[in-house]
Design a protein around this motif. Sequence first.
Motif, mmCIF file in Angstrom:
data_model
loop_
_atom_site.group_PDB
_atom_site.id
_atom_site.type_symbol
_atom_site.label_atom_id
_atom_site.label_comp_id
_atom_site.label_asym_id
_atom_site.label_seq_id
_atom_site.Cartn_x
_atom_site.Cartn_y
_atom_site.Cartn_z
ATOM 1 N N ILE A 85 -0.544 5.580 -10.764
ATOM 2 C CA ILE A 85 -1.641 4.611 -10.774
ATOM 3 C C ILE A 85 -1.318 3.468 -9.826
ATOM 4 O O ILE A 85 -0.174 3.010 -9.748
ATOM 5 C CB ILE A 85 -1.896 4.086 -12.205
ATOM 6 C CG1 ILE A 85 -3.072 3.105 -12.232
ATOM 7 C CG2 ILE A 85 -0.652 3.456 -12.807
ATOM 8 C CD1 ILE A 85 -3.498 2.710 -13.648
ATOM 9 N N ILE A 86 -2.329 3.013 -9.089
ATOM 10 C CA ILE A 86 -2.156 1.860 -8.210
ATOM 11 C C ILE A 86 -3.186 0.803 -8.571
ATOM 12 O O ILE A 86 -4.354 1.108 -8.831
ATOM 13 C CB ILE A 86 -2.246 2.232 -6.715
ATOM 14 C CG1 ILE A 86 -1.923 1.006 -5.840
ATOM 15 C CG2 ILE A 86 -3.599 2.830 -6.353
ATOM 16 C CD1 ILE A 86 -1.686 1.328 -4.377
ATOM 17 N N ASP A 87 -2.740 -0.442 -8.600
ATOM 18 C CA ASP A 87 -3.533 -1.600 -8.983
ATOM 19 C C ASP A 87 -3.744 -2.439 -7.726
ATOM 20 O O ASP A 87 -2.851 -3.175 -7.297
ATOM 21 C CB ASP A 87 -2.750 -2.378 -10.050
ATOM 22 C CG ASP A 87 -3.591 -3.307 -10.883
ATOM 23 O OD1 ASP A 87 -4.775 -3.465 -10.571
ATOM 24 O OD2 ASP A 87 -3.041 -3.872 -11.848
ATOM 25 N N LEU A 88 -4.914 -2.313 -7.105
ATOM 26 C CA LEU A 88 -5.193 -2.991 -5.840
ATOM 27 C C LEU A 88 -5.647 -4.423 -6.103
ATOM 28 O O LEU A 88 -6.613 -4.647 -6.827
ATOM 29 C CB LEU A 88 -6.278 -2.237 -5.061
ATOM 30 C CG LEU A 88 -5.974 -0.781 -4.699
ATOM 31 C CD1 LEU A 88 -7.169 -0.151 -3.979
ATOM 32 C CD2 LEU A 88 -4.719 -0.677 -3.835
ATOM 33 N N GLY A 89 -4.956 -5.386 -5.497
ATOM 34 C CA GLY A 89 -5.245 -6.788 -5.768
ATOM 35 C C GLY A 89 -4.774 -7.166 -7.156
ATOM 36 O O GLY A 89 -5.466 -7.840 -7.921
ATOM 37 N N CYS A 90 -3.553 -6.767 -7.486
ATOM 38 C CA CYS A 90 -3.056 -6.868 -8.868
ATOM 39 C C CYS A 90 -2.804 -8.296 -9.322
ATOM 40 O O CYS A 90 -3.055 -8.638 -10.472
ATOM 41 C CB CYS A 90 -1.785 -6.038 -9.024
ATOM 42 S SG CYS A 90 -0.399 -6.592 -7.978
ATOM 43 N N LEU A 91 -2.264 -9.148 -8.455
ATOM 44 C CA LEU A 91 -1.847 -10.507 -8.811
ATOM 45 C C LEU A 91 -1.011 -10.469 -10.102
ATOM 46 O O LEU A 91 0.095 -9.964 -10.083
ATOM 47 C CB LEU A 91 -3.045 -11.455 -8.939
ATOM 48 C CG LEU A 91 -2.711 -12.945 -8.815
ATOM 49 C CD1 LEU A 91 -2.181 -13.261 -7.423
ATOM 50 C CD2 LEU A 91 -3.883 -13.829 -9.142
ATOM 51 N N ASP A 92 -1.558 -10.935 -11.239
ATOM 52 C CA ASP A 92 -0.806 -10.908 -12.501
ATOM 53 C C ASP A 92 -1.430 -9.931 -13.491
ATOM 54 O O ASP A 92 -1.382 -10.124 -14.708
ATOM 55 C CB ASP A 92 -0.741 -12.306 -13.115
ATOM 56 C CG ASP A 92 -2.125 -12.837 -13.476
ATOM 57 O OD1 ASP A 92 -3.130 -12.299 -12.970
ATOM 58 O OD2 ASP A 92 -2.205 -13.790 -14.267
ATOM 59 N N SER A 93 -2.020 -8.870 -12.990
ATOM 60 C CA SER A 93 -2.720 -7.890 -13.828
ATOM 61 C C SER A 93 -1.870 -7.420 -15.002
ATOM 62 O O SER A 93 -0.698 -7.074 -14.845
ATOM 63 C CB SER A 93 -3.123 -6.684 -12.976
ATOM 64 O OG SER A 93 -3.590 -5.633 -13.788
ATOM 65 N N GLY A 94 -2.487 -7.363 -16.164
ATOM 66 C CA GLY A 94 -1.810 -6.874 -17.353
ATOM 67 C C GLY A 94 -1.777 -5.366 -17.453
ATOM 68 O O GLY A 94 -1.210 -4.820 -18.411
ATOM 69 N N ILE A 95 -2.354 -4.671 -16.489
ATOM 70 C CA ILE A 95 -2.355 -3.212 -16.523
ATOM 71 C C ILE A 95 -0.932 -2.674 -16.504
ATOM 72 O O ILE A 95 -0.627 -1.670 -17.157
ATOM 73 C CB ILE A 95 -3.205 -2.656 -15.365
ATOM 74 C CG1 ILE A 95 -4.689 -2.868 -15.698
ATOM 75 C CG2 ILE A 95 -2.915 -1.179 -15.114
ATOM 76 C CD1 ILE A 95 -5.642 -2.429 -14.630
#
Length: 210
Positions: free
Chosen positions: A48-58
Amino acid sequence: MKRLISDMGLNSSQEYDRIYEERQKRGQDAHDMRRWGKLLRYFSHGDIIDLGCLDSGIVDLVKNRKDTTYTGIDIAELAIHTQKIKYKNYENVSFFPADLYETPFQDEAFDYVVLGEVIEHLDEPQKAITEAMRILRKDGTLALSTPLEEEKEIGAIDKDRHVWSFSKQDIIDLLSPYNEPKIQIIGSQYFPTYKYAWPTLIAFCKKNGI
C-alpha cells in the motif's frame, strides 16, 4: 470541478512541514481518524502507498498486518524525516520525499493507492490520479477522499490551500476512464458541535485492464 483560487504558493513543502509540527502538538483529529479507517475499506494485505501522507494515521492501521508493506510519500521533507524516525523499528514501513506527479516507483508497484485529502490542494489533480493509476497493479484499488462541493463556502475548510472543489460527478468523471468508481459521502458524526462538519467524499476505483 470548480476552481476556487489560484495557487498562492501555500501548498509548499515548507508550509506542510509547519502544519505537520502543529498537528503533532495537538494530536490526531477524530474526523481524520474516522476517514482513514474508511479509506482502507477494500484493503486486506499487500503493498500500500499513501500519496501525500504527511501525518496520515493509515500507517498505524496497517503496520502490524502480515504480508503488508506501507510506503508514505510527501513533499514535506521534515515531516517525512520525522516519520522515518518514528517508525524505524518497522521493517515493512518506509517513507520518501517525492512529487506526487512523478513518483520514483515502477509501473504497477502497489496493490492499493491512497490519495486522502490531497487532490483539492493540487494544481493538476488529474495528473496525480494518472500517476496513482500508473503505479497501481491491475485489479488494485485507488482510494481517495476530498471535501464535497467546497465551492458552497470557499475557504471554510482550509483557508487558501484548497485550489479545487469537487462534486460527486466530478470524481466519477476523473476516475471513469479506469473503471466505475464506488462513492461514499460521510459527514461529521458530531455535527453540529464538532468543529469539522463538512461532508467528505470517499471514492474507490478498482483498476481494470486499460
